[in-house]
Design a protein around this motif. Structure first.
Motif, mmCIF file in Angstrom:
data_model
loop_
_atom_site.group_PDB
_atom_site.id
_atom_site.type_symbol
_atom_site.label_atom_id
_atom_site.label_comp_id
_atom_site.label_asym_id
_atom_site.label_seq_id
_atom_site.Cartn_x
_atom_site.Cartn_y
_atom_site.Cartn_z
ATOM 1 N N LYS A 133 -3.916 5.351 -4.529
ATOM 2 C CA LYS A 133 -4.731 5.640 -3.339
ATOM 3 C C LYS A 133 -6.019 4.848 -3.353
ATOM 4 C CE LYS A 133 -3.098 10.132 -1.933
ATOM 5 N NZ LYS A 133 -2.555 10.721 -3.193
ATOM 6 N N GLU A 134 -6.717 4.842 -4.503
ATOM 7 C CA GLU A 134 -8.040 4.222 -4.548
ATOM 8 C C GLU A 134 -7.972 2.712 -4.440
ATOM 9 O OE1 GLU A 134 -10.144 5.665 -7.917
ATOM 10 O OE2 GLU A 134 -10.244 7.696 -7.085
ATOM 11 N N MET A 135 -6.989 2.101 -5.140
ATOM 12 C CA MET A 135 -6.942 0.641 -5.139
ATOM 13 C C MET A 135 -6.066 0.106 -4.013
ATOM 14 S SD MET A 135 -6.706 0.242 -9.279
ATOM 15 C CE MET A 135 -6.197 -1.460 -9.224
ATOM 16 N N GLY A 176 0.771 -1.231 0.000
ATOM 17 C CA GLY A 176 0.000 0.000 0.000
ATOM 18 C C GLY A 176 0.806 1.287 0.000
ATOM 19 N N LYS A 177 2.120 1.187 -0.049
ATOM 20 C CA LYS A 177 2.908 2.418 -0.058
ATOM 21 C C LYS A 177 3.380 2.757 -1.474
ATOM 22 C CE LYS A 177 4.741 2.666 4.598
ATOM 23 N NZ LYS A 177 5.943 2.509 5.413
ATOM 24 N N LEU A 212 7.072 12.115 -22.735
ATOM 25 C CA LEU A 212 5.709 12.655 -22.814
ATOM 26 C C LEU A 212 5.761 14.179 -22.772
ATOM 27 C CD1 LEU A 212 3.496 10.460 -20.458
ATOM 28 C CD2 LEU A 212 3.632 10.418 -22.937
ATOM 29 N N ASP A 213 4.735 14.823 -23.369
ATOM 30 C CA ASP A 213 4.673 16.274 -23.279
ATOM 31 C C ASP A 213 4.272 16.652 -21.851
ATOM 32 O OD1 ASP A 213 1.506 16.956 -23.372
ATOM 33 O OD2 ASP A 213 2.020 15.151 -24.518
ATOM 34 N N PRO A 214 4.575 17.903 -21.433
ATOM 35 C CA PRO A 214 4.365 18.279 -20.028
ATOM 36 C C PRO A 214 2.958 17.993 -19.510
ATOM 37 C CG PRO A 214 5.523 20.010 -21.190
ATOM 38 C CD PRO A 214 5.147 18.986 -22.207
ATOM 39 N N LEU A 215 1.969 18.233 -20.346
ATOM 40 C CA LEU A 215 0.591 18.044 -19.891
ATOM 41 C C LEU A 215 0.318 16.556 -19.625
ATOM 42 C CD1 LEU A 215 -1.820 19.868 -19.331
ATOM 43 C CD2 LEU A 215 -2.742 19.155 -21.556
ATOM 44 N N SER A 216 0.694 15.701 -20.584
ATOM 45 C CA SER A 216 0.479 14.263 -20.399
ATOM 46 C C SER A 216 1.281 13.748 -19.215
ATOM 47 C CB SER A 216 0.905 13.479 -21.638
ATOM 48 O OG SER A 216 0.385 14.051 -22.787
ATOM 49 N N HIS A 217 2.434 14.369 -19.013
ATOM 50 C CA HIS A 217 3.281 13.995 -17.883
ATOM 51 C C HIS A 217 2.503 14.146 -16.568
ATOM 52 C CE1 HIS A 217 7.420 14.231 -15.819
ATOM 53 N NE2 HIS A 217 6.517 14.275 -14.877
ATOM 54 N N ILE A 218 1.950 15.343 -16.371
ATOM 55 C CA ILE A 218 1.198 15.595 -15.136
ATOM 56 C C ILE A 218 -0.003 14.663 -15.053
ATOM 57 C CG2 ILE A 218 -0.171 17.315 -13.898
ATOM 58 C CD1 ILE A 218 1.643 19.454 -15.207
ATOM 59 N N GLU A 219 -0.723 14.535 -16.193
ATOM 60 C CA GLU A 219 -1.912 13.686 -16.235
ATOM 61 C C GLU A 219 -1.581 12.262 -15.793
ATOM 62 O OE1 GLU A 219 -4.332 14.995 -19.917
ATOM 63 O OE2 GLU A 219 -4.211 12.812 -19.932
ATOM 64 N N THR A 220 -0.493 11.713 -16.383
ATOM 65 C CA THR A 220 -0.118 10.333 -16.096
ATOM 66 C C THR A 220 0.252 10.162 -14.627
ATOM 67 O OG1 THR A 220 0.867 10.383 -18.285
ATOM 68 C CG2 THR A 220 1.290 8.436 -16.957
ATOM 69 N N MET A 221 1.061 11.089 -14.110
ATOM 70 C CA MET A 221 1.491 10.967 -12.719
ATOM 71 C C MET A 221 0.304 11.088 -11.770
ATOM 72 S SD MET A 221 4.551 10.115 -12.817
ATOM 73 C CE MET A 221 4.624 9.940 -11.044
ATOM 74 N N GLU A 222 -0.617 12.034 -12.077
ATOM 75 C CA GLU A 222 -1.811 12.191 -11.239
ATOM 76 C C GLU A 222 -2.604 10.889 -11.225
ATOM 77 O OE1 GLU A 222 -3.010 14.488 -9.295
ATOM 78 O OE2 GLU A 222 -1.388 15.934 -9.599
ATOM 79 N N LEU A 223 -2.697 10.293 -12.414
ATOM 80 C CA LEU A 223 -3.487 9.071 -12.545
ATOM 81 C C LEU A 223 -2.896 7.938 -11.709
ATOM 82 C CD1 LEU A 223 -5.805 8.133 -14.666
ATOM 83 C CD2 LEU A 223 -3.951 6.658 -15.346
ATOM 84 N N PHE A 224 -1.588 7.767 -11.780
ATOM 85 C CA PHE A 224 -0.960 6.711 -10.977
ATOM 86 C C PHE A 224 -1.173 6.979 -9.484
ATOM 87 C CE2 PHE A 224 1.989 5.922 -14.691
ATOM 88 C CZ PHE A 224 1.376 4.745 -15.030
ATOM 89 N N GLY A 225 -1.098 8.272 -9.103
ATOM 90 C CA GLY A 225 -1.327 8.629 -7.709
ATOM 91 C C GLY A 225 -2.727 8.231 -7.283
ATOM 92 N N LYS A 226 -3.691 8.519 -8.171
ATOM 93 C CA LYS A 226 -5.091 8.223 -7.876
ATOM 94 C C LYS A 226 -5.291 6.709 -7.751
ATOM 95 C CE LYS A 226 -8.892 8.530 -10.610
ATOM 96 N NZ LYS A 226 -9.504 9.025 -11.834
ATOM 97 N N ILE A 227 -4.732 5.980 -8.716
ATOM 98 C CA ILE A 227 -4.874 4.517 -8.709
ATOM 99 C C ILE A 227 -4.288 3.937 -7.426
ATOM 100 C CG2 ILE A 227 -4.048 2.391 -9.800
ATOM 101 C CD1 ILE A 227 -4.249 3.902 -12.469
#
Lengths: 287, 265
Positions: free
Chosen positions: A193-195, A33-34, A176-191
């Motif tokens: 935490k949620e899972m 979980g970490k 990745l371009d800067p925007l996709s970079h942030i998007e991808t990292m946010e997504l992994f963070g979300k995954i």
């Protein structure tokens, strides 16, 4: 599920003129979980280490315990396969592994390999593709017709759909371009935490490590130098300088401000926190 | 697994074998290929083996290392041996199982051919192991230059050769990477039935072909923007320098051939 390394030693091409010691007696643990970050310079053994975590490489000496599975030098492929089921790995430039005739079939490849039926695999594939914001209209297209960013999302969905307990990311944002970079990292963070899964991130981007991970392992030339909380290690300027790693932007800015006489009550962990602390300081010092 | 393959690999070094002019080495290997067929009894074969082993030693390479790298080719050698074992007739009959017989001549011929093949493979492997691909193609280009009179595109062929040699390790690395990526997705081409193993090759070959084509295209563009237009106006950074020791190598090889030829029975 925890992963524990015991005196893990990895030698490439043993007994040849190319022999190379990649990891030297590493003992450490990844707790359930970490969110972990593995940092170190190119050639420090980061990639070798993560490939040992799911049996892509077997230890030359020592042991890797993946939950209740033990991986040793001569562990059978059948056992290794079990470890691969539980530890998912997103390689650098994962879009290079696409091969199927349609996006959905490519995502279903992993789940089907680990024993899911056609329907279940399709269900998972659709779920994770949607989670990654891949448009439904693209599901039946050829993966090679997609743009680079979309291809990467499809490849990542292919790993997520296997629903591993531990997710390893090897430079997931490279190229990745800067925007996709942030998007991808946010997504992994979300995954994460949620899972509630364990995530292990390899990257050269210290800002990402600082913002997203809980703990850090610092490698240098095959040795584990430090292992501990991200906040401790990434704010240790002397340590980072010694191993030629960059100080995260937020940390550097906070230290710079401190030298100018602007002192926060604590070290900010994210950009938002930094802004919050700064605003607070300003309000406190308003004329 | 793949990293152990020695075909087309070059191991940098500074042994005498490394330092011989690549042209001399190629000519010597060609001579050796002829000489191998001079041997027709035990002493001859023994000399051949001794010759190759001492060369290996001189090049500073370990035999175990060579053996590990050539395991796959061993299959081919074993197959040839088997063919002789079962199909060459003559001498005394050793085994008679009704539908096949093993005769003494078959075993002897089998061993001879095995030695010949093994020595040929070893010597050519030694050549590529001790000569960088670049100087190898340089040498081939030089040796074949006379063919230009016959309008053979020598330079272009040499360039194609050096590009393919250059990309063998790259493609190997790439293959290994893709194998890893797919096996992380649970693909099992190391276990299971033959059919499932063959099926597991598709996810490896398709990405490999795609990246190879992409690479080829990028390479072509990169060459073009740097003004490559065939041999016209090209000079060489490395100039091959034929020395006395290189002549000595050729003379030695010829002498070795003469010795083997005279002890022929």
């Amino acid at each position: 599920m925890n992963i524990r390394l015991e005196k893990l030693t990895s030698i490439y091409q043993e007994n040849t003129p190319f022999e190379h010691l990649a990891l030297n007696r590493i003992s450490t643990e990844f707790e359930e979980g970490k969110y972990y970050g593995i940092i170190g310079q190119t050639g420090s053994g980061k990639s070798t280490m993560i490939q040992n975590l799911n049996g892509l490489l077997l230890p030359s000496y020592g042991e890797v315990h993946v939950g209740d599975i033990t991986l040793r030098r001569r562990t059978k492929q059948r056992t290794v396969h079990q470890a691969k089921k539980r530890v998912g790995m997103v390689f650098q430039f994962p879009e290079h592994q696409l091969f199927e005739e349609s996006v959905i079939r490519d995502v279903m490849f992993g789940p089907k390999n680990i024993g899911m039926g056609e329907d279940e695999a399709r269900e998972k594939a659709e779920y994770y593709l949607k989670l990654l914001n891949v448009d439904e209209a693209l599901f039946d297209k050829q993966p090679f017709d997609l743009s680079g960013g979309q291809m990467r999302k499809v490849a990542i969905a292919g790993i997520l759909a296997m629903e591993p307990d531990v997710l390893i990311l090897d430079e997931p944002t490279a190229g990745l371009d800067p925007l996709s970079h942030i998007e991808t990292m946010e997504l992994f963070g979300k995954i994460q935490k949620e899972m509630g899964i364990t995530v292990i991130l390899i990257t050269h981007d210290m800002n990402d490590v600082y913002e997203y991970t809980d703990e850090v392992k610092l490698l240098n030339q095959g040795n584990l130098i430090r292992s501990g909380s991200t906040k401790d290690i990434l704010t240790d300027e002397a340590l980072l300088r010694e191993y030629e790693l960059e100080v995260p932007d937020i940390v550097r800015l906070t230290f710079d401000l401190e030298r100018k006489g602007i002192k926060f009550e604590k070290m900010p962990g994210t950009k938002e926190e930094f802004i919050g602390l700064y605003t607070k300081w300003r309000d406190g010092h308003a004329e | 697994m793949l990293s152990k393959m020695l075909l087309g690999r070059y191991i940098p070094g500074n042994s005498l074998v490394h330092r011989i002019d690549p042209r001399a080495k190629i000519i010597a290997v060609l001579l050796f290929m002829i000489i191998v067929f001079f041997a027709n009894h035990w002493t001859g074969y023994l000399l051949l083996i001794l010759f190759v082993l001492s060369l290996t030693k001189l090049a500073g390479l370990s035999l175990i290392f060579l053996f590990n790298g050539l395991k796959l080719i061993l299959l081919l050698i074993v197959f040839t041996f088997m063919m002789h074992l079962f199909f060459t007739k003559g001498g005394t009959v050793l085994v008679d199982a009704g539908w096949f017989t093993i005769e003494s001549e078959g075993i002897i011929r089998g061993i001879y051919i095995t030695i010949r093949l093994a020595m040929l493979i070893l010597i050519t492997t030694l050549l590529t192991l001790t000569t960088s691909p670049l100087s190898l193609t340089d040498a081939i280009e030089r040796i074949c230059r006379p063919l230009k009179v016959l309008r053979v595109p020598v330079h272009e062929i040499a360039m194609m050769m050096s590009i393919s040699l250059r990309f063998i390790p790259t493609l190997m690395d790439e293959t290994e990477k893709i194998i890893k990526a797919q096996s992380a997705r649970g693909s099992t081409f190391m276990t299971g039935s033959l059919k499932s193993r063959l099926n597991a090759l598709t996810p490896i070959f398709i990405p490999l072909f795609i990246s190879a084509f992409k690479r080829a295209e990028e390479m072509a563009v990169a060459m073009e923007v740097r003004g490559y237009q065939g041999e016209k106006g090209r000079t060489s950074y490395r100039v091959l320098d034929w020395q006395f020791k290189d002549t000595a190598v050729i003379i030695m090889m010829v002498l070795f051939g003469i010795i083997l030829f005279t002890i022929r029975q």
